[in-house]
Motif scaffolding. Structure first.
Motif, mmCIF file in Angstrom:
data_model
loop_
_atom_site.group_PDB
_atom_site.id
_atom_site.type_symbol
_atom_site.label_atom_id
_atom_site.label_comp_id
_atom_site.label_asym_id
_atom_site.label_seq_id
_atom_site.Cartn_x
_atom_site.Cartn_y
_atom_site.Cartn_z
ATOM 1 N N ASN A 32 0.845 -1.192 0.000
ATOM 2 C CA ASN A 32 0.000 0.000 0.000
ATOM 3 C C ASN A 32 0.880 1.242 0.000
ATOM 4 O O ASN A 32 1.964 1.251 0.575
ATOM 5 N N THR A 34 0.465 4.139 1.495
ATOM 6 C CA THR A 34 0.674 4.508 2.901
ATOM 7 C C THR A 34 1.010 3.217 3.634
ATOM 8 O O THR A 34 0.138 2.392 3.902
ATOM 9 N N LYS A 37 -0.695 1.218 6.706
ATOM 10 C CA LYS A 37 -1.973 0.489 6.623
ATOM 11 C C LYS A 37 -1.783 -1.023 6.535
ATOM 12 O O LYS A 37 -2.742 -1.777 6.643
ATOM 13 N N SER A 93 -13.628 -0.168 -8.514
ATOM 14 C CA SER A 93 -14.886 0.195 -9.190
ATOM 15 C C SER A 93 -14.617 1.121 -10.363
ATOM 16 O O SER A 93 -13.809 2.040 -10.260
HETATM 17 P P1 NDP Z 1 -10.332 3.695 0.399
HETATM 18 O O1 NDP Z 1 -10.464 5.146 0.156
HETATM 19 O O2 NDP Z 1 -10.474 3.166 1.771
HETATM 20 O O3 NDP Z 1 -8.911 3.190 -0.161
HETATM 21 C C1 NDP Z 1 -8.382 3.663 -1.372
HETATM 22 C C2 NDP Z 1 -7.083 2.931 -1.664
HETATM 23 O O4 NDP Z 1 -6.557 3.399 -2.912
HETATM 24 C C3 NDP Z 1 -5.988 3.162 -0.628
HETATM 25 O O5 NDP Z 1 -5.238 1.977 -0.509
HETATM 26 C C4 NDP Z 1 -5.165 4.278 -1.277
HETATM 27 O O6 NDP Z 1 -3.836 4.327 -0.818
HETATM 28 C C5 NDP Z 1 -5.206 3.818 -2.707
HETATM 29 N N1 NDP Z 1 -4.868 4.851 -3.688
HETATM 30 C C6 NDP Z 1 -5.672 5.820 -4.199
HETATM 31 N N2 NDP Z 1 -5.028 6.553 -5.109
HETATM 32 C C7 NDP Z 1 -3.786 6.030 -5.218
HETATM 33 C C8 NDP Z 1 -2.647 6.345 -6.010
HETATM 34 N N3 NDP Z 1 -2.660 7.343 -6.903
HETATM 35 N N4 NDP Z 1 -1.537 5.605 -5.852
HETATM 36 C C9 NDP Z 1 -1.518 4.581 -4.967
HETATM 37 N N5 NDP Z 1 -2.554 4.223 -4.195
HETATM 38 C C10 NDP Z 1 -3.670 4.941 -4.313
HETATM 39 O O7 NDP Z 1 -11.367 2.998 -0.595
HETATM 40 P P2 NDP Z 1 -12.032 1.539 -0.496
HETATM 41 O O8 NDP Z 1 -10.992 0.559 -0.079
HETATM 42 O O9 NDP Z 1 -13.288 1.611 0.264
HETATM 43 O O10 NDP Z 1 -12.439 1.301 -2.010
HETATM 44 C C11 NDP Z 1 -11.521 0.762 -2.960
HETATM 45 C C12 NDP Z 1 -12.321 0.347 -4.180
HETATM 46 O O11 NDP Z 1 -13.283 -0.636 -3.795
HETATM 47 C C13 NDP Z 1 -13.082 1.519 -4.814
HETATM 48 O O12 NDP Z 1 -13.034 1.428 -6.207
HETATM 49 C C14 NDP Z 1 -14.491 1.288 -4.287
HETATM 50 O O13 NDP Z 1 -15.480 1.830 -5.146
HETATM 51 C C15 NDP Z 1 -14.558 -0.232 -4.247
HETATM 52 N N6 NDP Z 1 -15.627 -0.707 -3.356
HETATM 53 C C16 NDP Z 1 -15.665 -0.306 -2.045
HETATM 54 C C17 NDP Z 1 -16.725 -0.661 -1.236
HETATM 55 C C18 NDP Z 1 -16.787 -0.232 0.192
HETATM 56 O O14 NDP Z 1 -17.838 -0.423 0.813
HETATM 57 N N7 NDP Z 1 -15.721 0.329 0.767
HETATM 58 C C19 NDP Z 1 -17.831 -1.467 -1.767
HETATM 59 C C20 NDP Z 1 -17.674 -1.899 -3.142
HETATM 60 C C21 NDP Z 1 -16.618 -1.498 -3.893
HETATM 61 P P3 NDP Z 1 -3.476 5.152 0.531
HETATM 62 O O15 NDP Z 1 -3.877 4.259 1.672
HETATM 63 O O16 NDP Z 1 -2.003 5.358 0.451
HETATM 64 O O17 NDP Z 1 -4.266 6.433 0.484
#
Ligand code: NDP
Length: 289
Positions: A32, A34, A37, A93
């Motif tokens: 990850n 960050t 996490k 998504s």
């Molecule tokens: P979070 O916001 O909790 O996590 C986002 C993740 O993406 C983190 O690991 C973040 O890293 C990473 N990230 C974002 N941008 C970058 C980048 N440019 N480079 C590297 N890492 C990046 O979101 P969720 O985990 O909840 O959701 C993830 C996916 O799952 C989404 O597409 C969401 O639509 C889908 N989803 C989620 C559901 C839910 O209930 N949560 C349900 C169904 C689908 P960092 O930790 O470093 O910020």
């Protein structure tokens, strides 16, 4: 022994995915942006990869779950050389065009690619209630299905990588339409002092009956033939007018019934008034006028 798996992206969802694999006994590598996490997962037995390249190499299967497709392409775009020979499953998504484009990009770089859509909240991951849709090459899904099964109820919809996203939004179309129809009725009955709880069992019964019509109506749509066996669209349009009048008279919002009636009226104007309701597919299957 359970197959190794790598998870890239440990947000709320990615962490839940990794935890489910660990619980099912899969050697699990995580990465990850960050790094902190990963701490809890490492304490539970996960291996934290120092780089994305190391993460991709650690397992034959890598699952990526980030905010959006742009993040996926930004992040993995810097590591294209490491994609060669891996299987990538993208559970981020997005829409079907993004899924197809990402599939082409991954395959150009020598990866096998499946797209997926998660229809569950993180707390449901690892239980049968978590429905996870996949699309892309069938043999690839079959090869990894025993691993994916740790996440919940996993299904494969077809070879077109855009299908998982399309099924996802088609499901939302059903969900919102049923909910809005119920709210319309609830608002109408509310004007007569009927509370939502009293209407809900009736609404549920109607929704269940109508759902039962779908397989037969689907046969009409697939055959492109809509004989009026139950009622003609003209008859339905008169009932829609009645719903609009009742809504307006009661002082509740009539936008939804007006939209329904406008579509039926266009179909009637095109000469389909004597046919059955599913003939409206001809309105739905073309752009908004
Ligand atoms: P979070 O916001 O909790 O996590 C986002 C993740 O993406 C983190 O690991 C973040 O890293 C990473 N990230 C974002 N941008 C970058 C980048 N440019 N480079 C590297 N890492 C990046 O979101 P969720 O985990 O909840 O959701 C993830 C996916 O799952 C989404 O597409 C969401 O639509 C889908 N989803 C989620 C559901 C839910 O209930 N949560 C349900 C169904 C689908 P960092 O930790 O470093 O910020």
């Amino acid at each position: 022994t359970a197959a190794p798996v790598t998870i890239i992206g440990l947000g709320l969802m990615g962490s839940a995915l990794a935890a489910a694999f660990l619980k099912a006994g899969h050697p699990t590598t995580v990465w990850n942006r960050t790094t902190a996490k990963a701490d809890r997962l490492v304490a539970e037995g996960a291996e934290q990869a120092p780089t994305i390249g190391a993460a991709l190499k650690a397992s034959p299967l890598t699952i990526v779950c980030l905010t959006d497709y742009q993040a996926v392409r930004e992040l993995l775009g810097e590591h294209e050389a490491d994609l060669d020979g891996t299987t990538l499953i993208n559970l981020t998504s997005g829409d079907s065009a993004q899924a197809r484009e990402t599939a082409r990009w991954a395959e150009r770089n020598g990866a096998r690619y499946l797209d997926g859509a998660i229809m569950a909240v993180p707390s449901a991951i690892g239980t049968a209630e978590a429905v996870i849709l996949h699309s892309g090459p069938g043999p690839e899904f079959a090869a990894h299905e025993p691993t994916l099964a740790a996440l919940g109820t996993v299904t494969h919809l077809g070879a077109d990588p855009g299908l998982a996203s399309l099924y996802d939004v088609a499901g939302l179309a059903m969900m919102w339409s049923v909910l809005n129809a119920w709210l319309q009725g609830t608002a109408l009955l509310g004007t007569a002092g009927v509370d939502a709880a009293s209407y809900a069992p009736f609404a549920r019964q109607i929704a269940t009956v109508v759902a039962g019509w779908l397989p037969g109506y689907a046969e009409q749509v697939d055959a492109g033939s809509y004989p009026a066996e139950v009622s003609a669209l003209e008859t339905d349009a008169r009932a829609m007018a009645h719903l609009i009048e009742e809504s307006e008279a009661a002082g509740v919002n009539a936008d939804l019934p007006k939209l329904l009636k406008a579509m039926a009226d266009r179909s009637i104007a095109a000469g389909h008034g004597a046919e059955q309701y599913p003939v409206l597919i001809e309105e739905f299957a073309k752009p908004t006028p």
